[in-house]
Enzyme design. Sequence first.
Site, PDB file in Angstrom:
ATOM      1  N   ASP A  50       0.857  -1.197   0.000  1.00 47.35           N
ATOM      2  CA  ASP A  50       0.000   0.000   0.000  1.00 47.35           C
ATOM      3  C   ASP A  50       0.892   1.246   0.000  1.00 47.35           C
ATOM      4  OD1 ASP A  50      -3.070  -0.835   1.300  1.00 47.35           O
ATOM      5  OD2 ASP A  50      -1.422  -2.222   1.591  1.00 47.35           O
ATOM      6  N   GLU A  73      -5.059   7.155  -0.036  1.00 43.45           N
ATOM      7  CA  GLU A  73      -5.572   6.494   1.166  1.00 43.45           C
ATOM      8  C   GLU A  73      -4.543   6.498   2.281  1.00 43.45           C
ATOM      9  OE1 GLU A  73      -6.960   2.419   0.809  1.00 43.45           O
ATOM     10  OE2 GLU A  73      -7.263   2.346   2.970  1.00 43.45           O
ATOM     11  N   ASP A 118      -6.433   4.946  -4.356  1.00 41.10           N
ATOM     12  CA  ASP A 118      -6.346   3.790  -3.445  1.00 41.10           C
ATOM     13  C   ASP A 118      -5.298   2.862  -4.044  1.00 41.10           C
ATOM     14  OD1 ASP A 118      -6.573   1.580  -1.878  1.00 41.10           O
ATOM     15  OD2 ASP A 118      -8.770   1.571  -1.839  1.00 41.10           O
ATOM     16  N   ASP A 121      -6.627  -1.685  -3.180  1.00 41.60           N
ATOM     17  CA  ASP A 121      -7.971  -1.920  -2.673  1.00 41.60           C
ATOM     18  C   ASP A 121      -8.143  -3.434  -2.508  1.00 41.60           C
ATOM     19  OD1 ASP A 121     -10.649  -1.152  -1.986  1.00 41.60           O
ATOM     20  OD2 ASP A 121     -11.279  -1.920  -3.929  1.00 41.60           O
ATOM     21  N   THR A 123      -7.206  -4.866   0.745  1.00 42.31           N
ATOM     22  CA  THR A 123      -6.027  -5.203   1.570  1.00 42.31           C
ATOM     23  C   THR A 123      -6.248  -6.504   2.350  1.00 42.31           C
ATOM     24  OG1 THR A 123      -5.597  -2.842   1.737  1.00 42.31           O
ATOM     25  CG2 THR A 123      -4.361  -4.236   3.223  1.00 42.31           C
ATOM     26  N   THR A 230     -19.638  -7.214   0.252  1.00 40.12           N
ATOM     27  CA  THR A 230     -18.387  -7.454   0.984  1.00 40.12           C
ATOM     28  C   THR A 230     -18.227  -8.923   1.379  1.00 40.12           C
ATOM     29  OG1 THR A 230     -17.139  -6.742   2.922  1.00 40.12           O
ATOM     30  CG2 THR A 230     -19.512  -6.902   3.206  1.00 40.12           C
ATOM     31  N   HIS A 233     -16.282  -7.322   5.511  1.00 43.07           N
ATOM     32  CA  HIS A 233     -16.740  -6.241   6.398  1.00 43.07           C
ATOM     33  C   HIS A 233     -18.260  -6.294   6.600  1.00 43.07           C
ATOM     34  CE1 HIS A 233     -12.922  -4.434   4.682  1.00 43.07           C
ATOM     35  NE2 HIS A 233     -12.731  -4.253   5.951  1.00 43.07           N
ATOM     36  N   GLY A 255     -12.905  -5.900  -1.971  1.00 41.72           N
ATOM     37  CA  GLY A 255     -12.498  -4.701  -2.702  1.00 41.72           C
ATOM     38  C   GLY A 255     -13.653  -4.036  -3.433  1.00 41.72           C
ATOM     39  N   LYS A 259     -15.492  -5.519  -7.388  1.00 37.09           N
ATOM     40  CA  LYS A 259     -16.925  -5.832  -7.475  1.00 37.09           C
ATOM     41  C   LYS A 259     -17.484  -5.427  -8.825  1.00 37.09           C
ATOM     42  CE  LYS A 259     -17.868  -5.929  -2.590  1.00 37.09           C
ATOM     43  NZ  LYS A 259     -16.451  -5.790  -2.207  1.00 37.09           N
ATOM     44  N   ASP A 279     -12.131   4.596  -2.422  1.00 40.43           N
ATOM     45  CA  ASP A 279     -12.661   3.287  -2.817  1.00 40.43           C
ATOM     46  C   ASP A 279     -13.673   3.419  -3.944  1.00 40.43           C
ATOM     47  OD1 ASP A 279     -11.454   1.520  -0.801  1.00 40.43           O
ATOM     48  OD2 ASP A 279     -12.649   2.658   0.638  1.00 40.43           O
TER      49      ASP A 279
END
Length: 343
Positions: A50, A73, A118, A121, A123, A230, A233, A255, A259, A279
């Site tokens: 990152d 980010e 980002d 994305d 991670t 997700t 999350h 990510g 998607k 994001d």
Amino acid sequence: MSVSAPVIIRLLASSVSVASRAGKIVRDVMSKGELGIVEKGKDDYQTEADRSAERCIIDSLSRQYPKARIIGEEDSSPNENEVSPEWIVLDADKEVLGLECPASLKGVKEEDIVVWVDPLDGTSEYTQGALMLKRDPWERWKMYLSHPFISMKWYLSLLQSNFGFLEHVTVLIGISVNDKPVGGVIHQPYFKNQAGSEVKMGRTIWGLSEAGVGGFTPAPPPESIIITTTRSHSNPVVEKALQVMNAAQILRVGGAGYKLLEGKASVYVFASPGCKKWDTCAPEAVLSAAGGKLTDILGNFYKYGANEPKPNKTGVLAAVNDELHSYALNRIPQDLKDALANK
Ligand SMILES: Nc1ncnc2c1ncn2[C@@H]1O[C@H](COP(=O)(O)O)[C@@H](O)[C@H]1OP(=O)(O)O
Ligand SMILES: [Mg+2]
């Protein structure tokens, strides 16, 4: 590079080139195996990839476009000493440079532009991918023990995943003007291009408002409703918003960038804070250039000005066309919308 092309075209072309370089940094850090994981917050991690990929992108773009505002980010401050000269990319993608600039973007000035970066994305999927690359089970177990954030349930699901989560990782560069995402680059460092027996890694997708998309062919929407959301999350509210969709299938992938690209889903529902402007800026630009729509769960567009709050507090609702977006928006219960709005 042709200085006669409008700045928005030049910046998009530069972003396409630098995103591939950043993708190589992401793969190189993984190959070395020393990820340097830092915990930034709950369920929020940063790795050496990152940090280095962000320096590559921000330094390369800010040298060429010093008046544009570039927000990353990882928020690392520019420091010449930290940046390897090999990370500086000053060339630009020829296909994008040859685009006809839409009339509405011809007059955009460098200082009107805000770029949201980002560098990596997905991670969670990247760090879990590292774990799975350890082929020796004992080495893998030792690495798992040093990843306190991976639960045993996830570890077992990873073992069954055929090491596939690295494909969810993307590099995102979103270009906004007057609060709106107008250009976006999504690079997939782990996309496999098969040319005969040779495999070349990485693919870059771009989109420009009123001009279209490049690097891939958007698939027509499936007959039935397939939702993506997700995989790392979730919470009870996120799940409730999925249940009401009456979907034929729910694809849980990592990510925000991936998607849009996994190719099967037509709607992305995430009824939770967590995503930030970096994001969604590039994915929104690419999606809208392809005829889709991305808003929050209430149906409002996010604003991408430099002083806007970074968190996307009211979630994400995206679809490949207006009709599917309205369908999904109408299905979200008002009490859930109110709860997110008042959080
Ligand atoms: N709760 C959260 N904390 C930190 N980042 C989040 C959170 N929810 C979403 N994100 C960011 O949004 C992206 C999309 O979410 P998800 O993978 O859960 O669908 C994540 O890859 C992550 O970006 P990043 O990986 O760059 O930190
Ligand atoms: Mg992200």
